[in-house]
Scaffold this motif. Structure first.
Motif, mmCIF file in Angstrom:
data_model
loop_
_atom_site.group_PDB
_atom_site.id
_atom_site.type_symbol
_atom_site.label_atom_id
_atom_site.label_comp_id
_atom_site.label_asym_id
_atom_site.label_seq_id
_atom_site.Cartn_x
_atom_site.Cartn_y
_atom_site.Cartn_z
ATOM 1 N N PRO A 215 0.833 -1.198 0.000
ATOM 2 C CA PRO A 215 0.000 0.000 0.000
ATOM 3 C C PRO A 215 0.875 1.257 0.000
ATOM 4 N N VAL A 216 0.450 2.252 -0.765
ATOM 5 C CA VAL A 216 1.231 3.469 -0.904
ATOM 6 C C VAL A 216 0.992 4.399 0.283
ATOM 7 N N TYR A 217 -0.251 4.495 0.744
ATOM 8 C CA TYR A 217 -0.591 5.415 1.818
ATOM 9 C C TYR A 217 -0.801 4.653 3.111
ATOM 10 N N GLU A 218 -0.380 5.273 4.194
ATOM 11 C CA GLU A 218 -0.531 4.644 5.495
ATOM 12 C C GLU A 218 -1.981 4.688 5.963
ATOM 13 N N ILE A 219 -2.270 3.890 6.949
ATOM 14 C CA ILE A 219 -3.625 3.798 7.488
ATOM 15 C C ILE A 219 -4.054 5.140 8.077
ATOM 16 N N ASP A 220 -3.111 5.883 8.656
ATOM 17 C CA ASP A 220 -3.447 7.187 9.231
ATOM 18 C C ASP A 220 -3.957 8.154 8.166
ATOM 19 N N LYS A 221 -3.321 8.148 6.996
ATOM 20 C CA LYS A 221 -3.736 9.038 5.906
ATOM 21 C C LYS A 221 -5.115 8.631 5.388
ATOM 22 N N ILE A 222 -5.348 7.339 5.260
ATOM 23 C CA ILE A 222 -6.654 6.850 4.802
ATOM 24 C C ILE A 222 -7.731 7.216 5.816
ATOM 25 N N ALA A 223 -7.427 7.053 7.105
ATOM 26 C CA ALA A 223 -8.394 7.413 8.148
ATOM 27 C C ALA A 223 -8.685 8.909 8.142
ATOM 28 N N ALA A 224 -7.676 9.723 7.857
ATOM 29 C CA ALA A 224 -7.890 11.168 7.792
ATOM 30 C C ALA A 224 -8.804 11.535 6.629
ATOM 31 N N ILE A 225 -8.673 10.852 5.503
ATOM 32 C CA ILE A 225 -9.529 11.114 4.344
ATOM 33 C C ILE A 225 -10.966 10.693 4.641
ATOM 34 N N VAL A 226 -11.144 9.529 5.243
ATOM 35 C CA VAL A 226 -12.492 9.051 5.580
ATOM 36 C C VAL A 226 -13.150 9.981 6.601
ATOM 37 N N ASP A 227 -12.392 10.402 7.621
ATOM 38 C CA ASP A 227 -12.947 11.309 8.632
ATOM 39 C C ASP A 227 -13.314 12.659 8.028
ATOM 40 N N ALA A 228 -12.442 13.179 7.165
ATOM 41 C CA ALA A 228 -12.735 14.465 6.533
ATOM 42 C C ALA A 228 -13.967 14.363 5.640
ATOM 43 N N THR A 229 -14.143 13.242 4.986
ATOM 44 C CA THR A 229 -15.307 13.047 4.130
ATOM 45 C C THR A 229 -16.594 13.033 4.947
ATOM 46 N N LEU A 230 -16.565 12.361 6.078
ATOM 47 C CA LEU A 230 -17.779 12.202 6.883
ATOM 48 C C LEU A 230 -18.058 13.384 7.801
ATOM 49 N N GLN A 231 -17.028 14.095 8.257
ATOM 50 C CA GLN A 231 -17.211 15.104 9.290
ATOM 51 C C GLN A 231 -17.179 16.544 8.794
ATOM 52 N N THR A 232 -16.607 16.805 7.629
ATOM 53 C CA THR A 232 -16.452 18.185 7.170
ATOM 54 C C THR A 232 -17.086 18.373 5.800
ATOM 55 N N LYS A 233 -17.194 19.643 5.414
ATOM 56 C CA LYS A 233 -17.658 20.017 4.079
ATOM 57 C C LYS A 233 -16.699 21.066 3.532
#
Length: 81
Positions: free
Chosen positions: A12-30
């Motif tokens: 995997p190219v991106y770490e789990i932390d980066k993926i979690a940050a993208i998922v959180d930003a998608t669900l929590q922010t606009k």
């Protein structure tokens, strides 16, 4: 002889932390001035490619363009109809 050795394949190219940050930003922010994230706007804000964002969203079954809440019409004659 035909066994596949452990650790083979693309890592995997991106770490789990980066993926979690993208998922959180998608669900929590606009994004500013918009109703939902698009692949391109999320990719630009996170500094990654749009196809990577699309793959992450697909893996987590995220569809930010679909809303789960009821939207009341802003038509002034909505109640009369």
């Amino acid at each position: 002889m035909w066994d596949i050795a452990p650790g083979r394949g693309r890592k995997p190219v991106y770490e789990i932390d980066k993926i979690a940050a993208i998922v959180d930003a998608t669900l929590q922010t606009k994004p500013a001035g918009m109703t939902h994230w698009s692949c391109r706007t999320m990719a630009q804000s996170q500094g990654i490619g749009k196809s990577t964002v699309s793959n992450i969203w697909r893996a987590h079954k995220l569809q930010p363009h679909r809303t789960k809440t009821f939207k009341l019409s802003r038509d002034p004659k909505f109640l009369e109809r």
